[in-house]
Write a protein that holds these residues in place. Structure first.
Motif, mmCIF file in Angstrom:
data_model
loop_
_atom_site.group_PDB
_atom_site.id
_atom_site.type_symbol
_atom_site.label_atom_id
_atom_site.label_comp_id
_atom_site.label_asym_id
_atom_site.label_seq_id
_atom_site.Cartn_x
_atom_site.Cartn_y
_atom_site.Cartn_z
ATOM 1 N N SER A 69 0.817 -1.213 0.000
ATOM 2 C CA SER A 69 0.000 0.000 0.000
ATOM 3 C C SER A 69 0.850 1.263 0.000
ATOM 4 N N VAL A 70 2.043 1.189 0.601
ATOM 5 C CA VAL A 70 2.911 2.367 0.686
ATOM 6 C C VAL A 70 3.501 2.728 -0.673
ATOM 7 N N LEU A 71 3.618 1.776 -1.573
ATOM 8 C CA LEU A 71 4.288 2.009 -2.854
ATOM 9 C C LEU A 71 3.538 3.020 -3.709
ATOM 10 N N ARG A 72 4.317 3.844 -4.394
ATOM 11 C CA ARG A 72 3.743 4.789 -5.360
ATOM 12 C C ARG A 72 3.477 4.055 -6.682
ATOM 13 N N PRO A 73 2.679 4.653 -7.574
ATOM 14 C CA PRO A 73 2.408 3.997 -8.870
ATOM 15 C C PRO A 73 3.701 3.689 -9.619
ATOM 16 N N GLY A 110 -5.295 11.997 -2.184
ATOM 17 C CA GLY A 110 -4.776 11.287 -1.011
ATOM 18 C C GLY A 110 -4.997 9.790 -1.046
ATOM 19 N N LYS A 111 -4.972 9.194 -2.229
ATOM 20 C CA LYS A 111 -5.243 7.754 -2.347
ATOM 21 C C LYS A 111 -4.190 6.916 -1.620
ATOM 22 N N ARG A 272 -13.942 7.786 -1.277
ATOM 23 C CA ARG A 272 -14.000 9.189 -1.712
ATOM 24 C C ARG A 272 -12.761 9.574 -2.506
ATOM 25 N N ALA A 273 -11.594 9.058 -2.071
ATOM 26 C CA ALA A 273 -10.371 9.341 -2.816
ATOM 27 C C ALA A 273 -10.441 8.727 -4.211
ATOM 28 N N GLY A 274 -11.120 7.572 -4.304
ATOM 29 C CA GLY A 274 -11.262 6.945 -5.620
ATOM 30 C C GLY A 274 -12.080 7.773 -6.582
ATOM 31 N N GLY A 275 -12.876 8.695 -6.053
ATOM 32 C CA GLY A 275 -13.651 9.578 -6.918
ATOM 33 C C GLY A 275 -12.837 10.682 -7.549
ATOM 34 N N ARG A 276 -11.633 10.935 -7.041
ATOM 35 C CA ARG A 276 -10.755 11.939 -7.630
ATOM 36 C C ARG A 276 -9.971 11.310 -8.770
ATOM 37 N N SER A 277 -10.051 11.897 -9.930
ATOM 38 C CA SER A 277 -9.375 11.344 -11.101
ATOM 39 C C SER A 277 -7.867 11.467 -10.968
#
Length: 423
Positions: A69-73, A110-111, A272-277
């Motif tokens: 979970s800590v990893l960035r894309p 803030g995902k 809610r964070a998933g709603g931010r593109s």
């Protein structure tokens, strides 16, 4: 048997577990290897019980998920080729355009922090669940230990009953030889001895079964002990019900719901964070084979209307969060009733056991002595002596039952509150 707090271990789940029902037995100067104490049984269970050991793997799995979970894309390397192997001027590779680019995603809303918070909440819940399960397992062990101690006391009572029956048989035989008692009473006395032997054998076998049940808590199939150390008749002081219930509200069983609420809160934040593109970026360099020139390329993309697509997930997460509060309130109501029942039963049983030991048993022992003397002198019948003997034995059995009820109720109170009654 007196209950008191054990030393705290470094790990919270262990000291909370050991705190449960920590029956401290008045120890002999030297304990035999064949004698088991409750503290030894608790320690063995904490070290070797399979049900408790499995939480180690659960925690390892959750911590591994947190690392993810800590990893960035991740970054992606792309190689594109256009305008080659076609027809006309695009035959071969002379007019091809090749592009080498890097691409990735910029998370918004803030995902990443929401994922980490969700993973932390699950780890926290697993720790509280481990503590609650530990208390349950040790509570079950303690209750069985108390029942086994009561069986030990019943063995001694059965031996006393057998001794009284044999003594009575001798007296009846002697009176029969003197012609003061019919032969039928001798036969009845012989039958009473046989029944006492049957009862003793049954209680001994019951204790053997209970020893096997105790040993299973630490993974053994053959008990390495022959007796249990402890007294059923030490109860300790009483505490107020409100004070006990206040401790229940902070017990691991209730904290599991608090951690569940944090998980649901994290799920709401995550939805809610998933709603931010998220922004997808792309940067690279293109080579034109026909001219030998190169040029930089860059791109940026963002999905449209993602907020509307995630609204259903947010509503579902909010509904799950609200359900946790009602489940917690329902559990508190049930635990309140369970705690009060154990509290009331303990107080009632202490009063019954104390009066039985101090008043009833001495009176019946004296009555049996006087009845036996009167029978030997021919003033009482055989039935009178049998009735006095059975009444005494039944009262001693009731005393054992009341004492074990006190301690089992106390064990339940300590499990619910995760704290010993005496400090």
């Amino acid at each position: 048997m007196r209950l008191t707090t054990l030393n705290r271990c470094h790990r919270p789940c262990l000291w909370l577990a050991l705190l449960l029902c920590s029956l401290t037995i008045t120890a002999n100067a030297e304990n035999s290897d064949a004698t088991l104490t409750l503290n030894e049984a608790l320690a063995r269970t904490l070290s070797h019980n399979p049900q408790l050991y499995q939480y180690r793997f659960t925690k390892e799995a959750l911590e591994a998920q947190r690392q993810t979970s800590v990893l960035r894309p991740a970054m992606a390397l792309e190689l594109d080729a256009e305008n080659f192997a076609g027809s006309g001027d695009t035959q071969g590779f002379d007019t091809a355009e090749t592009t080498l680019a890097l691409s990735s995603v910029i998370e918004l809303g803030g995902k990443r922090q929401a994922r980490v918070s969700y993973a932390d909440a699950r780890i926290n819940q697993a720790e509280w669940e481990q503590q609650a399960t530990t208390l349950d397992v040790l509570g079950e062990l303690t209750a069985l230990y108390i029942e086994s101690l009561a069986t030990q006391a019943n063995i001694r009572l059965a031996e006393e009953s057998l001794g009284l029956s044999r003594s009575l048989l001798k007296t009846v035989k002697m009176r029969s030889k003197q012609g003061a008692t019919p032969e039928a009473e001798v036969m009845r006395a012989q039958a009473a001895v046989a029944r006492a032997e049957i009862r003793l054998a049954a209680v001994v076998e019951q204790f053997e079964r209970q020893k096997v049940q105790l040993a299973r808590f630490w993974g053994d199939t053959t008990p390495a002990f022959s007796t249990l150390e402890g007294s059923l008749f030490e109860f300790g002081a009483n505490q107020g019900f409100e004070q006990l219930y206040a401790r229940v509200k902070t017990s691991p069983a209730i904290q599991v719901f608090a951690s569940e609420a944090r998980i649901r809160d994290a799920e709401v934040t995550l939805a809610r964070a998933g709603g931010r593109s998220d922004l997808t970026w792309r940067a690279g360099i293109t080579r034109f084979e026909e001219t030998g020139d190169t040029a930089f390329t860059a791109g940026l993309s963002i999905p449209l209307f993602s907020n509307a697509r995630s609204s259903g997930e947010v509503k579902a997460a909010l509904a799950n969060r609200n359900a946790v509060d009602y489940a917690r309130e329902d559990l508190l109501l049930r635990v309140h009733a369970q705690l009060f029942e154990a509290y009331s039963l303990r107080k009632q049983s202490i009063a019954a056991a104390t009066k039985t030991q101090n008043v009833v048993i001495p009176a019946l022992e004296n009555a049996l002595k006087l009845t036996r003397e009167a029978y030997e002198n021919g003033r009482y019948r055989y039935l009178d002596l049998i009735a006095a003997q059975e009444e005494l034995l039944a009262t001693k059995q009731a005393h054992i039952d009341a004492a074990s009820t006190v301690l089992i109720s106390q064990a339940l109170i300590e499990k619910l509150s995760s704290e010993a009654l005496n400090h």
